[in-house]
Write an enzyme that holds these catalytic residues in place. Structure first.
Site, PDB file in Angstrom:
ATOM      1  N   PHE A 127       9.902  59.464 -47.195  1.00 48.72           N
ATOM      2  CA  PHE A 127       9.466  58.830 -45.947  1.00 48.72           C
ATOM      3  C   PHE A 127      10.467  59.202 -44.838  1.00 48.72           C
ATOM      4  O   PHE A 127      11.671  59.003 -45.006  1.00 48.72           O
ATOM      5  CB  PHE A 127       9.410  57.320 -46.138  1.00 48.72           C
ATOM      6  CG  PHE A 127       8.659  56.610 -45.053  1.00 48.72           C
ATOM      7  CD1 PHE A 127       7.285  56.448 -45.131  1.00 48.72           C
ATOM      8  CD2 PHE A 127       9.323  56.109 -43.947  1.00 48.72           C
ATOM      9  CE1 PHE A 127       6.590  55.796 -44.118  1.00 48.72           C
ATOM     10  CE2 PHE A 127       8.628  55.459 -42.930  1.00 48.72           C
ATOM     11  CZ  PHE A 127       7.255  55.298 -43.030  1.00 48.72           C
ATOM     12  N   ASP A 198      14.492  53.403 -52.817  1.00 48.05           N
ATOM     13  CA  ASP A 198      13.657  52.766 -51.802  1.00 48.05           C
ATOM     14  C   ASP A 198      12.422  52.214 -52.519  1.00 48.05           C
ATOM     15  O   ASP A 198      11.643  52.979 -53.098  1.00 48.05           O
ATOM     16  CB  ASP A 198      13.266  53.777 -50.717  1.00 48.05           C
ATOM     17  CG  ASP A 198      12.523  53.112 -49.561  1.00 48.05           C
ATOM     18  OD1 ASP A 198      11.828  52.101 -49.807  1.00 48.05           O
ATOM     19  OD2 ASP A 198      12.619  53.614 -48.424  1.00 48.05           O
ATOM     20  N   TYR A 223       6.595  43.806 -45.562  1.00 44.25           N
ATOM     21  CA  TYR A 223       5.248  43.698 -44.970  1.00 44.25           C
ATOM     22  C   TYR A 223       4.185  44.499 -45.702  1.00 44.25           C
ATOM     23  O   TYR A 223       3.034  44.476 -45.309  1.00 44.25           O
ATOM     24  CB  TYR A 223       5.266  44.096 -43.484  1.00 44.25           C
ATOM     25  CG  TYR A 223       5.875  45.447 -43.176  1.00 44.25           C
ATOM     26  CD1 TYR A 223       5.165  46.618 -43.369  1.00 44.25           C
ATOM     27  CD2 TYR A 223       7.171  45.532 -42.672  1.00 44.25           C
ATOM     28  CE1 TYR A 223       5.730  47.842 -43.084  1.00 44.25           C
ATOM     29  CE2 TYR A 223       7.752  46.766 -42.393  1.00 44.25           C
ATOM     30  CZ  TYR A 223       7.021  47.915 -42.599  1.00 44.25           C
ATOM     31  OH  TYR A 223       7.587  49.135 -42.327  1.00 44.25           O
ATOM     32  N   LYS A 224       4.563  45.203 -46.780  1.00 45.44           N
ATOM     33  CA  LYS A 224       3.572  45.989 -47.519  1.00 45.44           C
ATOM     34  C   LYS A 224       3.012  45.126 -48.648  1.00 45.44           C
ATOM     35  O   LYS A 224       2.305  44.169 -48.394  1.00 45.44           O
ATOM     36  CB  LYS A 224       4.210  47.297 -47.993  1.00 45.44           C
ATOM     37  CG  LYS A 224       4.539  48.202 -46.804  1.00 45.44           C
ATOM     38  CD  LYS A 224       5.325  49.436 -47.160  1.00 45.44           C
ATOM     39  CE  LYS A 224       5.559  50.273 -45.897  1.00 45.44           C
ATOM     40  NZ  LYS A 224       6.622  51.268 -46.075  1.00 45.44           N
ATOM     41  N   ARG A 372      -5.170  57.767 -47.912  1.00 47.63           N
ATOM     42  CA  ARG A 372      -4.514  56.855 -48.870  1.00 47.63           C
ATOM     43  C   ARG A 372      -5.352  55.596 -49.041  1.00 47.63           C
ATOM     44  O   ARG A 372      -5.879  55.041 -48.072  1.00 47.63           O
ATOM     45  CB  ARG A 372      -3.152  56.397 -48.342  1.00 47.63           C
ATOM     46  CG  ARG A 372      -2.115  57.446 -48.177  1.00 47.63           C
ATOM     47  CD  ARG A 372      -0.737  56.820 -48.021  1.00 47.63           C
ATOM     48  NE  ARG A 372      -0.659  55.819 -46.939  1.00 47.63           N
ATOM     49  CZ  ARG A 372       0.424  55.130 -46.646  1.00 47.63           C
ATOM     50  NH1 ARG A 372       1.529  55.296 -47.363  1.00 47.63           N
ATOM     51  NH2 ARG A 372       0.435  54.261 -45.655  1.00 47.63           N
TER      52      ARG A 372
HETATM   53  C1  LIG Z   1       7.212  51.744 -44.934  1.00 41.55           C
HETATM   54  C2  LIG Z   1       8.458  52.456 -45.310  1.00 41.55           C
HETATM   55  C3  LIG Z   1       9.632  52.283 -44.574  1.00 41.55           C
HETATM   56  C4  LIG Z   1       9.576  51.450 -43.335  1.00 41.55           C
HETATM   57  O1  LIG Z   1      10.760  51.294 -42.662  1.00 41.55           O
HETATM   58  P1  LIG Z   1      10.802  50.256 -41.455  1.00 41.55           P
HETATM   59  O2  LIG Z   1      12.212  50.186 -41.084  1.00 41.55           O
HETATM   60  O3  LIG Z   1      10.215  48.981 -41.948  1.00 41.55           O
HETATM   61  O4  LIG Z   1       9.935  50.791 -40.359  1.00 41.55           O
HETATM   62  C5  LIG Z   1      10.784  52.920 -45.026  1.00 41.55           C
HETATM   63  N1  LIG Z   1      10.764  53.689 -46.131  1.00 41.55           N
HETATM   64  C6  LIG Z   1       9.636  53.886 -46.852  1.00 41.55           C
HETATM   65  C7  LIG Z   1       9.663  54.737 -48.073  1.00 41.55           C
HETATM   66  C8  LIG Z   1       8.446  53.284 -46.449  1.00 41.55           C
HETATM   67  O5  LIG Z   1       7.332  53.483 -47.132  1.00 41.55           O
END
Ligand SMILES: *Cc1c(COP(=O)(O)O)cnc(C)c1O
Length: 413
Positions: A127, A198, A223-224, A372
């Site tokens: 990501f 992560d 939030y996921k 997705r």
């Molecule tokens: C959604 C996601 C993030 C999000 O980071 P934010 O700081 O909340 O914007 C980070 N890493 C991964 C792998 C994600 O899927």
């Protein structure tokens, strides 16, 4: 193979031990929601919990609520509860900041623990925010740190004596492919590196055992799959084994050993508290804890079994209903290597997803060509999966996805 039908899907739902959870969510009429991997839906209990936090804890309790309502300990009491979802013992998880900020703190701590080493290894397809934060940290340190980006297959070979930290996303946000946490952590340790996971697409989505895998550090998202609401606070994990030597650079007062002594010099708090920085967002944590407590009530084995079964239904329905339409499965067929989503590549991916959303089936699109579909077992039914795939088949058959209105891109895709 027998033909999949809507009736067969509905029969699977009839035996579902998690079925009662669906009614605990606010799910709009006419929508099939397959994007809980990006933003979890609203639990029905959240508005009332927030109203109580606002009117009683804040409105009536005022500043007394820092002690009386347990606000000051919430990052840790909620962290311990998240810990139960990710195999992390009490005192190893704190809720704090955003995932991005936590990447920075955790990587900085890892580099400080391996001062003679200058390399961070990660996947080129990780990501982007994780990679961007690593790049910013390296630039700030200005001591020649290198971000070495490889493919998942190349990770073992990239782990040399110069590597300080291996940073991987446990479940790939694009494909849904899942790393073997224990094996990869062992490989990192064999090379003398620290392991940072992560868990953005793992917490609340797949079984995780951080302590069991011997992981050093982890971060994750509220939030996921934890259904904490847009921009919910994130969390971070520091193993007991390294807590005493762990130091992160955002040394705010709430990570201090004695914040209310108001000393001029920073001294790190004992334990996981040193991983935190400033005043936490209480209202956001009150929303997050509804999602976390709900997830904790669901039997773990049933969650995983249903998540995998939903994916099997999805893939079987796609093979049957959209054969020859140009969809290429990206998610591993091997259940042991799969997260809680399925992904397909298609060159018309963006417009196809927009056309699908216009028909009430909400998934999402990730550049350059990935559709997705998140499969959260708390509220997605096999019947929904069937209807979603049939709708997708209709979008393809009718050709409506080629309409100009579906090619227009919003700021958020
Ligand atoms: C959604 C996601 C993030 C999000 O980071 P934010 O700081 O909340 O914007 C980070 N890493 C991964 C792998 C994600 O899927």
């Amino acid at each position: 193979m027998t033909r999949l039908t809507r009736e067969a899907c509905a029969a699977l739902d009839a035996d579902d031990p998690l079925a009662p959870f669906r009614d605990e969510f606010h799910l709009p009429e006419g929508v099939i929601y397959l994007d809980g991997n990006s933003l979890g839906p609203l639990p029905k209990a959240t508005p009332e919990r927030l109203r109580q936090a606002v009117e009683q804890e804040w409105g009536t309790g005022l500043i007394r609520s820092w002690n009386d309502a347990g606000w000051i300990d919430l990052p840790f009491s909620l962290g311990d509860r998240i810990g139960r979802l990710i195999g992390a013992g009490p005192g190893t998880v704190a809720v704090a900041d955003s995932t991005s900020v936590n990447v920075f703190k955790q990587l900085a701590a890892a580099l400080a623990l391996r001062p003679g080493r200058r390399v961070i290894v990660s996947e080129a397809t990780n990501f982007p925010t994780d990679l961007y934060m690593a790049q910013g940290l390296a630039a700030l340190l200005d001591r020649g740190h290198e971000l070495r980006l490889v493919s998942a297959e190349e990770v073992p070979a990239a782990l040399g004596p110069d590597v300080a930290a291996l940073m991987l996303t446990h479940v790939d946000y694009r494909t849904g492919a899942m790393h073997d946490m224990a094996a990869v952590t062992r490989a990192a340790h064999a090379a003398g590196a620290l392991m940072l996971w992560d868990l953005a697409h793992s917490a609340g989505a797949v079984p995780v055992d951080l302590d069991g895998a011997g992981a050093d550090l982890a971060i994750g998202c509220g939030y996921k799959f934890l259904n904490g609401g847009p921009g919910a606070p994130a969390f971070l994990y520091v193993s007991k084994a390294i807590q005493e030597t762990y130091r992160q650079p955002l040394t705010g007062w709430l990570g201090h050993a004695d914040p209310f002594a108001f000393e001029p010099g920073y001294r790190p708090a004992a334990g996981i508290a040193r991983a935190t920085t400033g005043t936490p967002s209480i209202l956001a944590m009150r929303a997050l804890e509804v999602g976390v407590d709900q997830m904790l009530r669901a039997p773990k084995a049933a969650l995983r079994a249903k998540s995998l079964a939903l994916a099997e239904t999805f893939m079987a329905a796609m093979a049957q209903e959209t054969a020859g339409q140009g969809f290429r499965l990206l998610t591993p067929a091997d259940a042991a290597r799969r997260g809680s989503q399925v992904s397909y590549a298609h060159e018309g991916g963006y417009a196809i997803m927009q056309a699908l959303i216009a028909r009430g089936v909400i998934g999402d699109f990730r550049a350059p060509d990935i559709l997705r579909f998140g499969l959260c077992p708390l509220y997605v039914r096999h019947e929904d999966v069937w209807d979603a795939v049939r709708t997708l088949a209709e979008v393809m058959r009718s050709g409506e996805w080629r309409e100009a209105r579906f090619a227009r891109r919003g700021k958020v895709t």
